[in-house]
Write an enzyme that holds these catalytic residues in place. Sequence first.
Site, PDB file in Angstrom:
ATOM      1  N   TYR A  33      -1.303  -0.282  10.486  1.00  0.00           N
ATOM      2  CA  TYR A  33      -1.771  -0.712   9.232  1.00  0.00           C
ATOM      3  C   TYR A  33      -0.392  -0.735   8.199  1.00  0.00           C
ATOM      4  O   TYR A  33      -0.064  -1.642   7.614  1.00  0.00           O
ATOM      5  CB  TYR A  33      -3.025  -0.017   8.823  1.00  0.00           C
ATOM      6  CG  TYR A  33      -3.179  -0.604   7.234  1.00  0.00           C
ATOM      7  CD1 TYR A  33      -3.471  -1.947   7.009  1.00  0.00           C
ATOM      8  CD2 TYR A  33      -2.933   0.492   6.020  1.00  0.00           C
ATOM      9  CE1 TYR A  33      -3.900  -1.956   5.533  1.00  0.00           C
ATOM     10  CE2 TYR A  33      -3.041   0.050   4.831  1.00  0.00           C
ATOM     11  CZ  TYR A  33      -3.528  -1.141   4.450  1.00  0.00           C
ATOM     12  OH  TYR A  33      -3.693  -1.471   3.171  1.00  0.00           O
ATOM     13  N   LYS A  35       2.426  -3.370   6.278  1.00  0.00           N
ATOM     14  CA  LYS A  35       2.491  -3.605   5.003  1.00  0.00           C
ATOM     15  C   LYS A  35       4.012  -3.584   4.608  1.00  0.00           C
ATOM     16  O   LYS A  35       4.479  -4.284   3.903  1.00  0.00           O
ATOM     17  CB  LYS A  35       1.672  -2.573   4.203  1.00  0.00           C
ATOM     18  CG  LYS A  35       0.218  -2.980   4.262  1.00  0.00           C
ATOM     19  CD  LYS A  35      -0.210  -4.016   3.498  1.00  0.00           C
ATOM     20  CE  LYS A  35      -1.451  -4.356   3.677  1.00  0.00           C
ATOM     21  NZ  LYS A  35      -2.023  -5.953   2.667  1.00  0.00           N
ATOM     22  N   SER A  65       0.955  -1.048  -0.041  1.00  0.00           N
ATOM     23  CA  SER A  65       0.035  -0.036  -0.197  1.00  0.00           C
ATOM     24  C   SER A  65       0.948   1.442  -0.131  1.00  0.00           C
ATOM     25  O   SER A  65       2.027   1.114   0.656  1.00  0.00           O
ATOM     26  CB  SER A  65      -0.747   0.035   0.972  1.00  0.00           C
ATOM     27  OG  SER A  65      -1.435   1.227   1.599  1.00  0.00           O
TER      28      SER A  65
HETATM   29  N1  NAD Z   1      -8.876  -0.754  -0.854  1.00  0.00           N
HETATM   30  C1  NAD Z   1      -7.787  -0.072  -0.753  1.00  0.00           C
HETATM   31  O1  NAD Z   1      -8.089   1.064  -1.081  1.00  0.00           O
HETATM   32  C2  NAD Z   1      -6.364  -0.593  -0.590  1.00  0.00           C
HETATM   33  C3  NAD Z   1      -5.266   0.146  -1.012  1.00  0.00           C
HETATM   34  C4  NAD Z   1      -4.025  -0.123  -0.673  1.00  0.00           C
HETATM   35  C5  NAD Z   1      -3.810  -1.692  -0.435  1.00  0.00           C
HETATM   36  N2  NAD Z   1      -4.944  -2.376  -0.217  1.00  0.00           N
HETATM   37  C6  NAD Z   1      -4.611  -3.988   0.193  1.00  0.00           C
HETATM   38  O2  NAD Z   1      -5.440  -4.556  -0.823  1.00  0.00           O
HETATM   39  C7  NAD Z   1      -5.816  -5.797  -0.303  1.00  0.00           C
HETATM   40  C8  NAD Z   1      -7.184  -6.177  -0.478  1.00  0.00           C
HETATM   41  O3  NAD Z   1      -8.276  -4.792   0.154  1.00  0.00           O
HETATM   42  P1  NAD Z   1      -9.624  -4.862  -0.262  1.00  0.00           P
HETATM   43  O4  NAD Z   1      -9.930  -3.443  -0.332  1.00  0.00           O
HETATM   44  O5  NAD Z   1      -9.827  -5.736  -1.300  1.00  0.00           O
HETATM   45  O6  NAD Z   1     -10.123  -5.361   1.127  1.00  0.00           O
HETATM   46  P2  NAD Z   1     -11.131  -6.257   1.658  1.00  0.00           P
HETATM   47  O7  NAD Z   1     -11.610  -6.326   2.979  1.00  0.00           O
HETATM   48  O8  NAD Z   1     -12.341  -6.236   0.647  1.00  0.00           O
HETATM   49  O9  NAD Z   1     -10.550  -7.755   1.066  1.00  0.00           O
HETATM   50  C9  NAD Z   1      -9.899  -8.344   1.936  1.00  0.00           C
HETATM   51  C10 NAD Z   1     -10.060 -10.219   1.723  1.00  0.00           C
HETATM   52  O10 NAD Z   1      -9.271 -10.746   2.776  1.00  0.00           O
HETATM   53  C11 NAD Z   1     -10.274 -11.584   3.489  1.00  0.00           C
HETATM   54  N3  NAD Z   1      -9.459 -11.969   4.613  1.00  0.00           N
HETATM   55  C12 NAD Z   1      -9.099 -11.069   5.899  1.00  0.00           C
HETATM   56  N4  NAD Z   1      -8.314 -11.654   6.664  1.00  0.00           N
HETATM   57  C13 NAD Z   1      -8.062 -12.695   6.316  1.00  0.00           C
HETATM   58  C14 NAD Z   1      -7.351 -14.038   6.725  1.00  0.00           C
HETATM   59  N5  NAD Z   1      -7.010 -13.999   8.009  1.00  0.00           N
HETATM   60  N6  NAD Z   1      -7.286 -15.428   6.315  1.00  0.00           N
HETATM   61  C15 NAD Z   1      -8.241 -15.141   4.882  1.00  0.00           C
HETATM   62  N7  NAD Z   1      -8.596 -14.342   4.367  1.00  0.00           N
HETATM   63  C16 NAD Z   1      -8.797 -13.075   5.189  1.00  0.00           C
HETATM   64  C17 NAD Z   1     -11.387 -11.065   3.762  1.00  0.00           C
HETATM   65  O11 NAD Z   1     -12.452 -11.939   4.129  1.00  0.00           O
HETATM   66  C18 NAD Z   1     -11.622 -10.401   2.303  1.00  0.00           C
HETATM   67  O12 NAD Z   1     -12.216 -11.218   1.474  1.00  0.00           O
HETATM   68  C19 NAD Z   1      -5.506  -5.593   1.293  1.00  0.00           C
HETATM   69  O13 NAD Z   1      -4.225  -6.546   1.374  1.00  0.00           O
HETATM   70  C20 NAD Z   1      -5.285  -4.227   1.303  1.00  0.00           C
HETATM   71  O14 NAD Z   1      -4.561  -3.885   2.697  1.00  0.00           O
HETATM   72  C21 NAD Z   1      -6.167  -2.020  -0.150  1.00  0.00           C
END
Ligand code: NAD
Length: 326
Positions: free
Chosen positions: A141, A145, A117
């Site tokens: 957070y 990362k 991120s």
């Molecule tokens: N959305 C954003 O703007 C953004 C920006 C930068 C980075 N990210 C990263 O992208 C990734 C996905 O984010 P997102 O927005 O789709 O979030 P989200 O919460 O929609 O998706 C996360 C998924 O991981 C699953 N999960 C969480 N903990 C788990 C575990 N211990 N074991 C198995 N599954 C687990 C959840 O059920 C969910 O389906 C994350 O790593 C997040 O940190 C997101």
Amino acid sequence: MTWLITGGAGYIGAHVVRAMTEAGERAVVYDDLSTGVAARVPAEVPLVRGSVLDADRVARALAEHGITGVVHLAAKKQVGESVQRPLHYYRENVEGLRVLLEAVTAAQVPSFLFSSSAAVYGMPDVDLVTEETPCRPLSPYGETKLAGEWLVRAAGRATGMATAALRYFNVAGAAAPELADTGVSNLVPMAFERLSQGAAPRIFGDDYPTPDGTCVRDYIHVADLAEAHVTVARALRSAPGTDLTLNIGRGEGVSVREMIDRVNAVTGYDRPPTVTPRRPGDPARVVASAARIATELGWQAKYDVQDMIASAWEGWVRVHPEAARS
Ligand SMILES: NC(=O)c1ccc[n+]([C@@H]2O[C@H](COP(=O)([O-])OP(=O)(O)OC[C@H]3O[C@@H](n4cnc5c(N)ncnc54)[C@H](O)[C@@H]3O)[C@@H](O)[C@H]2O)c1
């Protein structure tokens, strides 16, 4: 290749699954459904329900499905919550990754792609953030990362596994209404929620040293982000031992006020925002240099913020039909 996509039932993960399968790759989703939704996973893609903290279940999934690459998106992602519950975030995001890597390296899986991120940079004091900009995360957070990147890189160096850390900037939009972000932790859904409730969208601070005084960010369409995963996954496959760190953004700054104006135009609400005090820890400007991935892998974003807001609104109205204006 068969890719294990952890977090594949989440907002971004579901888009990655779709992009990978459309590109002809086989995918298996591994997700504990803590924030994910099973209905986002296509019927033809196997869904293994389990936590990445469950070493036996991960090892079984790797063996049973003949996994040859991993895209690790599963994580907790709320910055504010991470300040309240740092131990939970370290357990899920760092210990979860360590357990996963132990199983992945034991099974000699050759490729590993990690969701990082822009939060790793903290408050960068540069016009365009390159991958060389110092990482000084401001929240637990962001720390998880950055620690995750270190773990992945170290495991790759020790075993020869090809690895990549993708630093996503501000993700928005949807490739299809049913894949839209259902959380309200990002600017666009937050503005939709306020407008749907008859309230004015909020701007946190308009006295930043930016052209219109509001914070400037780099927004990336989730469909572009998903395509970047396909590009990087293929690069890892063709170059064992690779170790990539890549920003995923558009290299274009858009202010919060500009985004709210566009949200008003797309939704038809046309309600002027209210300005409240700054939130602590919000940097004035965070905009990616997207040059490295363009130069090294030939990838660049196709969609603009108008596409992001319009597609996100279609998804919002699908879940909240009462929000539609006409
Ligand atoms: N959305 C954003 O703007 C953004 C920006 C930068 C980075 N990210 C990263 O992208 C990734 C996905 O984010 P997102 O927005 O789709 O979030 P989200 O919460 O929609 O998706 C996360 C998924 O991981 C699953 N999960 C969480 N903990 C788990 C575990 N211990 N074991 C198995 N599954 C687990 C959840 O059920 C969910 O389906 C994350 O790593 C997040 O940190 C997101």
